[in-house]
Design a protein around this motif. Structure first.
Motif, PDB file in Angstrom:
ATOM      1  N   SER A  36     -23.223  58.526  66.547  1.00 24.46           N
ATOM      2  CA  SER A  36     -23.691  59.014  67.845  1.00 24.46           C
ATOM      3  C   SER A  36     -22.579  59.752  68.583  1.00 24.46           C
ATOM      4  O   SER A  36     -21.519  59.183  68.834  1.00 24.46           O
ATOM      5  N   GLN A  37     -22.808  61.033  68.896  1.00 24.13           N
ATOM      6  CA  GLN A  37     -21.854  61.863  69.623  1.00 24.13           C
ATOM      7  C   GLN A  37     -20.435  61.678  69.081  1.00 24.13           C
ATOM      8  O   GLN A  37     -19.538  61.215  69.783  1.00 24.13           O
ATOM      9  N   PRO A  38     -20.225  62.052  67.830  1.00 27.11           N
ATOM     10  CA  PRO A  38     -18.943  61.737  67.194  1.00 27.11           C
ATOM     11  C   PRO A  38     -17.784  62.590  67.706  1.00 27.11           C
ATOM     12  O   PRO A  38     -17.920  63.784  67.958  1.00 27.11           O
ATOM     13  N   GLU A  39     -16.651  61.929  67.866  1.00 25.84           N
ATOM     14  CA  GLU A  39     -15.377  62.604  68.105  1.00 25.84           C
ATOM     15  C   GLU A  39     -14.466  62.205  66.948  1.00 25.84           C
ATOM     16  O   GLU A  39     -14.067  61.048  66.831  1.00 25.84           O
ATOM     17  N   VAL A  40     -14.158  63.150  66.074  1.00 31.17           N
ATOM     18  CA  VAL A  40     -13.495  62.846  64.807  1.00 31.17           C
ATOM     19  C   VAL A  40     -12.020  63.222  64.868  1.00 31.17           C
ATOM     20  O   VAL A  40     -11.659  64.313  65.322  1.00 31.17           O
ATOM     21  N   HIS A  41     -11.173  62.312  64.397  1.00 27.20           N
ATOM     22  CA  HIS A  41      -9.737  62.571  64.269  1.00 27.20           C
ATOM     23  C   HIS A  41      -9.334  62.171  62.847  1.00 27.20           C
ATOM     24  O   HIS A  41      -9.303  60.991  62.527  1.00 27.20           O
ATOM     25  N   ASN A  42      -9.053  63.163  62.032  1.00 28.71           N
ATOM     26  CA  ASN A  42      -8.637  62.886  60.653  1.00 28.71           C
ATOM     27  C   ASN A  42      -7.111  62.937  60.599  1.00 28.71           C
ATOM     28  O   ASN A  42      -6.514  63.999  60.658  1.00 28.71           O
ATOM     29  N   LEU A  43      -6.493  61.760  60.490  1.00 22.53           N
ATOM     30  CA  LEU A  43      -5.036  61.649  60.480  1.00 22.53           C
ATOM     31  C   LEU A  43      -4.462  61.557  59.073  1.00 22.53           C
ATOM     32  O   LEU A  43      -3.239  61.448  58.915  1.00 22.53           O
ATOM     33  N   ALA A  44      -5.313  61.595  58.065  1.00 21.95           N
ATOM     34  CA  ALA A  44      -4.862  61.448  56.682  1.00 21.95           C
ATOM     35  C   ALA A  44      -3.960  62.611  56.280  1.00 21.95           C
ATOM     36  O   ALA A  44      -4.098  63.729  56.788  1.00 21.95           O
ATOM     37  N   THR A  45      -3.049  62.339  55.344  1.00 18.82           N
ATOM     38  CA  THR A  45      -2.118  63.364  54.862  1.00 18.82           C
ATOM     39  C   THR A  45      -2.045  63.319  53.343  1.00 18.82           C
ATOM     40  O   THR A  45      -2.228  62.259  52.720  1.00 18.82           O
ATOM     41  N   LEU A  46      -1.747  64.457  52.749  1.00 17.11           N
ATOM     42  CA  LEU A  46      -1.628  64.548  51.299  1.00 17.11           C
ATOM     43  C   LEU A  46      -0.473  63.674  50.818  1.00 17.11           C
ATOM     44  O   LEU A  46       0.614  63.694  51.388  1.00 17.11           O
ATOM     45  N   GLY A  47      -0.710  62.919  49.752  1.00 15.55           N
ATOM     46  CA  GLY A  47       0.335  62.125  49.134  1.00 15.55           C
ATOM     47  C   GLY A  47       0.720  60.863  49.866  1.00 15.55           C
ATOM     48  O   GLY A  47       1.705  60.206  49.502  1.00 15.55           O
ATOM     49  N   ALA A  48      -0.019  60.474  50.907  1.00 13.20           N
ATOM     50  CA  ALA A  48       0.365  59.320  51.716  1.00 13.20           C
ATOM     51  C   ALA A  48       0.328  58.028  50.910  1.00 13.20           C
ATOM     52  O   ALA A  48      -0.579  57.789  50.107  1.00 13.20           O
ATOM     53  N   LEU A  49       1.325  57.186  51.142  1.00 17.88           N
ATOM     54  CA  LEU A  49       1.362  55.828  50.621  1.00 17.88           C
ATOM     55  C   LEU A  49       0.849  54.879  51.702  1.00 17.88           C
ATOM     56  O   LEU A  49       0.732  55.259  52.873  1.00 17.88           O
TER      57      LEU A  49
END
Length: 272
Positions: A36-49
């Motif tokens: 519902s009424q999404p506010e998206v924050h994608n904090l993922a990073t390439l190669g993260a451990l």
């Protein structure tokens, strides 16, 4: 408004699912569209451990006070020469605990065996499979303790179907990202979390051509393989040689081709 924060590595970044306007889209964005009424924050990073997620991504995530947060990480940990499952599990546990304490419904995932995905020879695949099982066992315990919405991708038969994976066999393609989003959506709905209609499981973009796939593997894919091979391959070879010398097979197979949980290994070379 529903604040959704996604933490993790390249799978959550969306690698393998190109966005129409450039960059990556991925399962997290597809799942967010059902909230519902999404506010998206994608904090993922390439190669993260797992340690990177805790140290770098978690502080930013808790500041955002998410309603829903995903923590999908661990495959990169298994691909390092200094692999330590207890360290990985502890980092995931602290991350999930902090997000739960901040009021978030946390999503976690059991990850598939990268050795199977790569189609490695058995002697090299077995040590890698043991590593993935160790990480999954640690994440299972975190999920149980903190009551996360826990997706078991490792035992999902669809996970090992070639049509869901990019040419590198490590990242889902668009169909694969849609599968993850659909699975999480079903789990959220089953847990009573308010969600709208599920994501469309069918891709909206044409698949990459064979030429495009070959070009990617010849550039970015090869560079990634060289970086990981520097520390991982010597460790796997050492483990395989030790297993051969001692005559010990530490896998969980019972001698019939099935593992202790009654699951038959999937041969990706046959599927593809």
């Amino acid at each position: 408004m529903t604040t959704f924060v996604a933490l993790g590595d390249s799978i959550t970044v969306g690698m393998g699912d190109p966005a129409p306007g450039g960059g990556w889209r991925g399962w997290a964005a597809l799942l967010a569209g059902t909230l519902s009424q999404p506010e998206v924050h994608n904090l993922a990073t390439l190669g993260a451990l797992a340690a990177d997620v805790e140290r770098v991504q978690l502080p930013a995530a808790t500041f955002l006070r998410p309603d829903v947060a995903s923590v999908v990480v661990g495959i990169n940990d298994t691909l390092r020469g200094d692999f330590d499952p207890e360290r990985t599990g502890a980092a995931v546990g602290r991350t999930v605990a902090a997000l739960g304490a901040a009021g978030a419904q946390v999503l976690t995932m059991r990850l598939p065996d990268p050795g199977q995905m790569f189609g490695l020879p058995g002697a090299l695949a077995r040590p890698l499979a043991r590593r993935m099982r160790a990480v999954n066992a640690a994440v299972d315990e975190v999920a149980r303790r903190h009551r996360t919405v826990h997706l078991d991708a490792a035992r999902d038969p669809a996970t090992y179907e070639r049509r869901y994976w990019s040419v590198d066999r490590l990242h889902p393609n668009e169909r694969g990202h849609r599968l993850i989003a659909c699975r999480f959506h079903a789990l959220l709905a089953g847990a009573g979390y308010p969600v709208g209609p599920g994501p469309d499981p069918e891709p909206s973009s044409p698949p990459p051509t064979r030429l495009a796939e070959a070009g990617w593997m010849a550039t970015k894919g090869t560079a990634w393989l060289v970086r990981r091979s520097r520390d991982l391959v010597p460790v796997l070879v050492g483990l395989a040689v030790r297993e051969w010398l001692t005559g010990a097979d530490e896998s969980e197979e019972d001698g019939t081709g099935w593992d202790g949980a009654g699951r038959q290994p999937v041969n990706l070379n046959v599927l593809s």
